[in-house]
Design a protein around this motif. Structure first.
Motif, PDB file in Angstrom:
ATOM      1  N   MET A 289     -78.086  84.484 -32.768  1.00 40.55           N
ATOM      2  CA  MET A 289     -79.099  83.599 -33.317  1.00 40.55           C
ATOM      3  C   MET A 289     -78.788  82.133 -33.011  1.00 40.55           C
ATOM      4  O   MET A 289     -79.681  81.381 -32.595  1.00 40.55           O
ATOM      5  N   VAL A 290     -77.541  81.708 -33.187  1.00 43.09           N
ATOM      6  CA  VAL A 290     -77.245  80.293 -32.958  1.00 43.09           C
ATOM      7  C   VAL A 290     -77.296  79.940 -31.478  1.00 43.09           C
ATOM      8  O   VAL A 290     -77.607  78.798 -31.124  1.00 43.09           O
ATOM      9  N   VAL A 291     -76.991  80.896 -30.593  1.00 40.48           N
ATOM     10  CA  VAL A 291     -77.159  80.636 -29.158  1.00 40.48           C
ATOM     11  C   VAL A 291     -78.624  80.332 -28.852  1.00 40.48           C
ATOM     12  O   VAL A 291     -78.931  79.431 -28.061  1.00 40.48           O
ATOM     13  N   ALA A 292     -79.535  81.061 -29.493  1.00 45.78           N
ATOM     14  CA  ALA A 292     -80.962  80.809 -29.287  1.00 45.78           C
ATOM     15  C   ALA A 292     -81.436  79.542 -29.993  1.00 45.78           C
ATOM     16  O   ALA A 292     -82.324  78.841 -29.499  1.00 45.78           O
ATOM     17  N   LEU A 293     -80.855  79.232 -31.147  1.00 49.70           N
ATOM     18  CA  LEU A 293     -81.309  78.079 -31.925  1.00 49.70           C
ATOM     19  C   LEU A 293     -80.818  76.742 -31.369  1.00 49.70           C
ATOM     20  O   LEU A 293     -81.521  75.731 -31.473  1.00 49.70           O
ATOM     21  N   LYS A 294     -79.614  76.691 -30.821  1.00 54.37           N
ATOM     22  CA  LYS A 294     -79.022  75.409 -30.428  1.00 54.37           C
ATOM     23  C   LYS A 294     -79.905  74.606 -29.466  1.00 54.37           C
ATOM     24  O   LYS A 294     -80.108  73.391 -29.690  1.00 54.37           O
ATOM     25  N   PRO A 295     -80.471  75.187 -28.415  1.00 54.89           N
ATOM     26  CA  PRO A 295     -81.322  74.381 -27.525  1.00 54.89           C
ATOM     27  C   PRO A 295     -82.544  73.800 -28.231  1.00 54.89           C
ATOM     28  O   PRO A 295     -82.996  72.702 -27.889  1.00 54.89           O
ATOM     29  N   LEU A 296     -83.054  74.522 -29.224  1.00 57.19           N
ATOM     30  CA  LEU A 296     -84.214  74.020 -29.973  1.00 57.19           C
ATOM     31  C   LEU A 296     -83.795  72.915 -30.933  1.00 57.19           C
ATOM     32  O   LEU A 296     -84.518  71.926 -31.117  1.00 57.19           O
ATOM     33  N   HIS A 297     -82.628  73.068 -31.549  1.00 50.88           N
ATOM     34  CA  HIS A 297     -82.120  72.076 -32.501  1.00 50.88           C
ATOM     35  C   HIS A 297     -81.851  70.737 -31.820  1.00 50.88           C
ATOM     36  O   HIS A 297     -81.948  69.686 -32.459  1.00 50.88           O
ATOM     37  N   ARG A 298     -81.554  70.774 -30.524  1.00 51.75           N
ATOM     38  CA  ARG A 298     -81.312  69.539 -29.776  1.00 51.75           C
ATOM     39  C   ARG A 298     -82.565  68.687 -29.660  1.00 51.75           C
ATOM     40  O   ARG A 298     -82.477  67.455 -29.619  1.00 51.75           O
ATOM     41  N   ILE A 299     -83.716  69.339 -29.585  1.00 49.19           N
ATOM     42  CA  ILE A 299     -84.936  68.567 -29.331  1.00 49.19           C
ATOM     43  C   ILE A 299     -85.801  68.379 -30.570  1.00 49.19           C
ATOM     44  O   ILE A 299     -86.660  67.485 -30.595  1.00 49.19           O
ATOM     45  N   ALA A 300     -85.614  69.197 -31.584  1.00 50.97           N
ATOM     46  CA  ALA A 300     -86.372  69.052 -32.837  1.00 50.97           C
ATOM     47  C   ALA A 300     -85.512  69.644 -33.949  1.00 50.97           C
ATOM     48  O   ALA A 300     -85.353  70.850 -34.042  1.00 50.97           O
ATOM     49  N   ARG A 301     -84.970  68.812 -34.787  1.00 52.24           N
ATOM     50  CA  ARG A 301     -83.990  69.238 -35.788  1.00 52.24           C
ATOM     51  C   ARG A 301     -84.516  70.387 -36.656  1.00 52.24           C
ATOM     52  O   ARG A 301     -85.624  70.323 -37.188  1.00 52.24           O
ATOM     53  N   ILE A 302     -83.695  71.429 -36.786  1.00 53.09           N
ATOM     54  CA  ILE A 302     -84.099  72.605 -37.561  1.00 53.09           C
ATOM     55  C   ILE A 302     -83.900  72.341 -39.047  1.00 53.09           C
ATOM     56  O   ILE A 302     -82.860  71.856 -39.478  1.00 53.09           O
ATOM     57  N   LYS A 303     -84.902  72.705 -39.814  1.00 54.34           N
ATOM     58  CA  LYS A 303     -84.870  72.539 -41.266  1.00 54.34           C
ATOM     59  C   LYS A 303     -84.560  73.863 -41.976  1.00 54.34           C
ATOM     60  O   LYS A 303     -83.753  73.915 -42.908  1.00 54.34           O
ATOM     61  N   ARG A 304     -85.198  74.953 -41.527  1.00 49.33           N
ATOM     62  CA  ARG A 304     -85.088  76.228 -42.237  1.00 49.33           C
ATOM     63  C   ARG A 304     -85.264  77.380 -41.262  1.00 49.33           C
ATOM     64  O   ARG A 304     -86.065  77.292 -40.326  1.00 49.33           O
ATOM     65  N   VAL A 305     -84.502  78.468 -41.494  1.00 52.07           N
ATOM     66  CA  VAL A 305     -84.600  79.670 -40.674  1.00 52.07           C
ATOM     67  C   VAL A 305     -84.804  80.873 -41.588  1.00 52.07           C
ATOM     68  O   VAL A 305     -84.075  81.053 -42.570  1.00 52.07           O
ATOM     69  N   VAL A 306     -85.798  81.692 -41.274  1.00 47.23           N
ATOM     70  CA  VAL A 306     -86.016  82.978 -41.934  1.00 47.23           C
ATOM     71  C   VAL A 306     -85.832  84.044 -40.858  1.00 47.23           C
ATOM     72  O   VAL A 306     -86.525  84.022 -39.843  1.00 47.23           O
ATOM     73  N   VAL A 307     -84.891  84.957 -41.069  1.00 44.74           N
ATOM     74  CA  VAL A 307     -84.573  85.936 -40.031  1.00 44.74           C
ATOM     75  C   VAL A 307     -84.475  87.330 -40.623  1.00 44.74           C
ATOM     76  O   VAL A 307     -83.946  87.525 -41.714  1.00 44.74           O
ATOM     77  N   ALA A 308     -85.031  88.295 -39.896  1.00 45.66           N
ATOM     78  CA  ALA A 308     -84.824  89.714 -40.195  1.00 45.66           C
ATOM     79  C   ALA A 308     -84.107  90.321 -39.002  1.00 45.66           C
ATOM     80  O   ALA A 308     -84.530  90.122 -37.850  1.00 45.66           O
ATOM     81  N   THR A 309     -83.012  91.036 -39.259  1.00 46.52           N
ATOM     82  CA  THR A 309     -82.250  91.625 -38.166  1.00 46.52           C
ATOM     83  C   THR A 309     -82.492  93.124 -38.087  1.00 46.52           C
ATOM     84  O   THR A 309     -82.837  93.774 -39.072  1.00 46.52           O
ATOM     85  N   TYR A 310     -82.277  93.641 -36.882  1.00 42.74           N
ATOM     86  CA  TYR A 310     -82.389  95.073 -36.611  1.00 42.74           C
ATOM     87  C   TYR A 310     -81.102  95.449 -35.869  1.00 42.74           C
ATOM     88  O   TYR A 310     -81.061  95.397 -34.632  1.00 42.74           O
ATOM     89  N   GLN A 311     -80.069  95.797 -36.617  1.00 44.02           N
ATOM     90  CA  GLN A 311     -78.724  95.871 -36.085  1.00 44.02           C
ATOM     91  C   GLN A 311     -78.294  97.299 -35.772  1.00 44.02           C
ATOM     92  O   GLN A 311     -78.427  98.208 -36.583  1.00 44.02           O
ATOM     93  N   SER A 312     -77.710  97.464 -34.590  1.00 45.65           N
ATOM     94  CA  SER A 312     -77.315  98.789 -34.121  1.00 45.65           C
ATOM     95  C   SER A 312     -76.092  99.299 -34.873  1.00 45.65           C
ATOM     96  O   SER A 312     -75.328  98.535 -35.470  1.00 45.65           O
ATOM     97  N   VAL A 313     -75.889 100.607 -34.796  1.00 48.90           N
ATOM     98  CA  VAL A 313     -74.796 101.230 -35.543  1.00 48.90           C
ATOM     99  C   VAL A 313     -73.425 100.902 -34.960  1.00 48.90           C
ATOM    100  O   VAL A 313     -72.414 101.008 -35.660  1.00 48.90           O
TER     101      VAL A 313
END
Length: 343
Positions: free
Chosen positions: A136-160
């Protein structure tokens, strides 16, 4: 001369992936040692396509002379042996949850906060974040550089595979058993995992969150920005390898879909697969065995003033664990933090 590397927890799913990743990336190792518990000592594990290592006993191993220790033996084991290795001069990169939130131990994703490595020498231990947090943070960091992130709502689908080899075996056995009327009671999970989704990863906390959900919130703030609010719902799904996440991000200011796509395409470790057509997105099965975090389904979120929603997938054993640990070691070397010790 290369570096002497110990892989701790070498018989587990992540440990085996660490050995595989070291070989695939031609890590400059002059020697690689495989370590595990006493009951696993004497087993053999693969290192690359043509090398086999005999597992040694972690409890009696002397870390003197070892440059780098890649640890994934379980939190309680790391709690004992990581400080012991660090005291012997070995730089420990620990994949367990034990050290992540200790303030004097860096929690690092190399594409996101490599500068945090400066403080590693205080304890000689570096923490690898949680698998779901990393992608998630790998995907968020490029966006945070150009528009500061305020809030994240995430649902995960995690493998066994995030729960270990026994969990993978349980999914296989339950799936097979459902077709031959041989259903066994769950042992690794609280409910059957075959053909099911379980909204429960790690233990429950007092506020009703699970510890996995708590990890995503606190680790994101430590790695990316302490002011970001995060709410997660973490779900185990009947997939062997690969985590997926549906991420909704609220920004402090405007950001367009085009700006986000451009930022991702410039970012290391991110691959955009986002065609608005049937199959024009990545899934967990396709991400298995790959190094990058894949982002798809990007669109505006009209429910907040400045919002985007997207889907991301990654191999949790690679970027979510083994690869990130090896990349930390590579970054230490590239930045001149780690020198080879004399034999």
């Amino acid at each position: 001369m290369g570096y002497k590397v110990a892989v701790v927890g070498a018989t587990g799913a992540v440990g085996r992936e660490m050995l595989k990743t070291l070989a695939q990336r031609n890590f400059p190792a002059s020697e690689v040692v495989a370590l595990a518990s006493g009951r696993s000592a004497g087993q053999q594990v693969s290192y690359g396509d043509d090398r086999v290592l005999t597992v040694q006993n972690l409890e009696s191993f002397d870390f003197s002379g070892i440059d780098i220790g890649l640890f994934s033996p379980g939190a309680s084991v790391s709690a004992v042996h990581a400080p012991r290795a660090a005291a012997a001069g070995c730089v420990v990169i620990d994949n367990t949850s034990h050290f992540r939130m200790e303030p004097d131990i860096p929690l690092v994703v190399p594409e996101v906060n490599p500068q945090a490595l400066k403080g590693y020498a205080k304890r000689n231990i570096i923490a690898n974040p949680n698998c779901s947090t990393i992608q998630m943070v790998v995907a968020l960091k490029p966006l945070h550089r150009i528009a500061r992130i305020k809030r994240v709502v995430v649902a995960t689908y995690q493998s066994v595979s995030g729960a270990g080899k026994e969990a993978m075996d349980e999914l296989y056995a339950q799936t097979k058993g459902s077709f031959v009327n041989d259903l066994k009671a769950p042992e690794q999970f609280t409910k059957p995992i075959a053909f099911n989704c379980i909204p429960h990863i790690d233990r429950f906390m007092d506020d009703g969150s699970t510890k996995e959900e708590w990890k995503m919130a606190v680790e994101t703030r430590k790695i990316l920005d302490p002011d970001i609010a995060v709410i997660a719902t973490c779900v185990r799904v009947p997939v062997f390898v690969g985590h997926a996440e549906a991420v909704h991000v609220e920004f402090e200011g405007p950001i367009s879909v085009a700006e986000a796509l451009a930022a991702w395409r410039r970012a290391p470790g991110v691959t955009v697969v986002d065609r608005r057509e049937d199959g024009g997105y990545m899934t967990q099965v396709e991400a298995a065995g790959e190094d990058d975090v894949f982002v798809s389904r990007l669109r505006k979120d009209p429910t907040v003033p400045h919002g985007l929603a997207f889907w991301c997938v990654s191999d949790n054993l690679r970027k979510g664990a083994a690869l990130n640990a090896v990349q930390i070691a590579e970054t230490l070397i590239a930045r001149g933090f780690l020198s080879k010790r004399a034999a």
